[in-house]
Design an enzyme around this catalytic site. Structure first.
Site, PDB file in Angstrom:
ATOM      1  N   LYS A  85     -13.441  13.274 -16.870  1.00 52.46           N
ATOM      2  CA  LYS A  85     -13.778  13.935 -15.607  1.00 52.46           C
ATOM      3  C   LYS A  85     -13.039  15.261 -15.456  1.00 52.46           C
ATOM      4  CE  LYS A  85     -15.218  10.037 -12.732  1.00 52.46           C
ATOM      5  NZ  LYS A  85     -15.000   9.270 -11.491  1.00 52.46           N
ATOM      6  N   CYS A 175       3.466   5.182   7.442  1.00 49.73           N
ATOM      7  CA  CYS A 175       3.598   4.855   8.866  1.00 49.73           C
ATOM      8  C   CYS A 175       2.297   4.278   9.411  1.00 49.73           C
ATOM      9  CB  CYS A 175       3.953   6.100   9.672  1.00 49.73           C
ATOM     10  SG  CYS A 175       5.569   6.808   9.348  1.00 49.73           S
ATOM     11  N   CYS A 187     -16.256   1.468  -2.990  1.00 51.35           N
ATOM     12  CA  CYS A 187     -17.551   2.036  -3.342  1.00 51.35           C
ATOM     13  C   CYS A 187     -18.308   1.165  -4.345  1.00 51.35           C
ATOM     14  CB  CYS A 187     -17.374   3.447  -3.909  1.00 51.35           C
ATOM     15  SG  CYS A 187     -16.724   4.631  -2.717  1.00 51.35           S
ATOM     16  N   CYS A 247       9.623   7.734   5.297  1.00 53.40           N
ATOM     17  CA  CYS A 247       9.943   8.956   6.040  1.00 53.40           C
ATOM     18  C   CYS A 247      10.787   8.724   7.284  1.00 53.40           C
ATOM     19  CB  CYS A 247       8.652   9.667   6.450  1.00 53.40           C
ATOM     20  SG  CYS A 247       7.735   8.837   7.781  1.00 53.40           S
TER      21      CYS A 247
END
Length: 254
Positions: A85, A175, A187, A247
């Site tokens: 690809k 989060c 898919c 984070c």
């Protein structure tokens, strides 16, 4: 640095835009963008970024083209089936714009390689199709402080998230989905309408251009869900989880 006559002609429609102009186009020319995943999302995103004149475009994927991809991954052709690809996309995008540099990463990225590629980028696009990659890309972007534009799509539904990571209190992907399991629907088993990934991938390119050109965007710092069947959007302001191990305060504490 200035635009050449060839570049000024090619990007003349950008130069007419007050929000971009020559200075914005020079920012695009100087930008380094990493696109992770060259499937249904990565194809439209990378195509529009190449067309827009992003000067350094890195395409990362280790998959090969399958006949079932052609329904929505419209950069590829029937004769490309079985080919890489990223190598095929690199060739196609170089034919679209010979004024930019495109590099293909035709391998699965481990933590070290991902960290190196993210560290070099100005903006990272997560166009992957699995949860493990999304978590890994998010963590690498938080660690490096690099903006992340994340997209997802299945069936008639799409999602768009823009994480600027320019303030310490901003939420990250973890989060929003702290305990997510790999989705049963994808898919391959639930289907996907081609224009849905085209819409989300194009919006990822749009938000990337805004980030590079320092344009304000309502998409930054919010979760957007797209219902293509009813042509409706739902937007939710993202809030940081203080206990987020990626984070949050626990992560940043010495």
């Amino acid at each position: 640095m200035s635009l050449s006559d060839q570049e000024s002609l090619r990007y003349s429609r950008h130069l007419l835009l007050e929000q971009i102009g020559e200075q914005g186009q020079l920012k695009l020319k100087d930008a380094h963008v990493l696109v992770i995943g060259m499937g249904g999302l990565g194809v439209p995103a990378a195509t529009y970024l190449a067309g827009a004149g992003v000067g350094h475009l890195v395409l990362a994927d280790f998959d090969e083209i399958d006949s079932s991809n052609l329904q929505r991954q419209v950069l590829y052709r029937e004769q490309d089936i079985g080919q890489s690809k990223v190598l095929t996309a690199k060739s196609q995008l170089e034919a679209l714009n010979s004024l930019i540099q495109i590099r293909a990463v035709n391998r699965r990225m481990d933590e070290m390689l991902l960290g190196m590629e993210v560290a070099q980028a100005d903006v990272v696009l997560d166009c992957s199709d699995n949860l493990a990659t999304r978590y890994a890309v998010n963590q690498a972007c938080v660690k490096a402080g690099k903006p992340l534009v994340s997209g997802a799509a299945v069936a008639f539904s799409g999602q768009l998230m823009v994480f600027p990571f320019n303030r310490p209190e901003q939420a990250c992907y973890h989060c929003l989905f702290p305990n997510a399991q790999e989705q049963q629907l994808n898919c391959a088993n639930a289907g996907i309408l081609g224009p849905v990934v085209g819409t989300i991938g194009s919006l990822q390119a749009l938000e990337t251009i805004k980030l590079i050109c320092s344009m304000d965007s309502a998409a930054q710092g919010r979760f957007s869900s797209f219902d293509a069947q009813h042509l409706e959007w739902m937007h939710i302001k993202m809030q940081q989880d203080p206990s987020c191990p990626v984070c949050g305060q626990a992560h940043s504490a010495p």
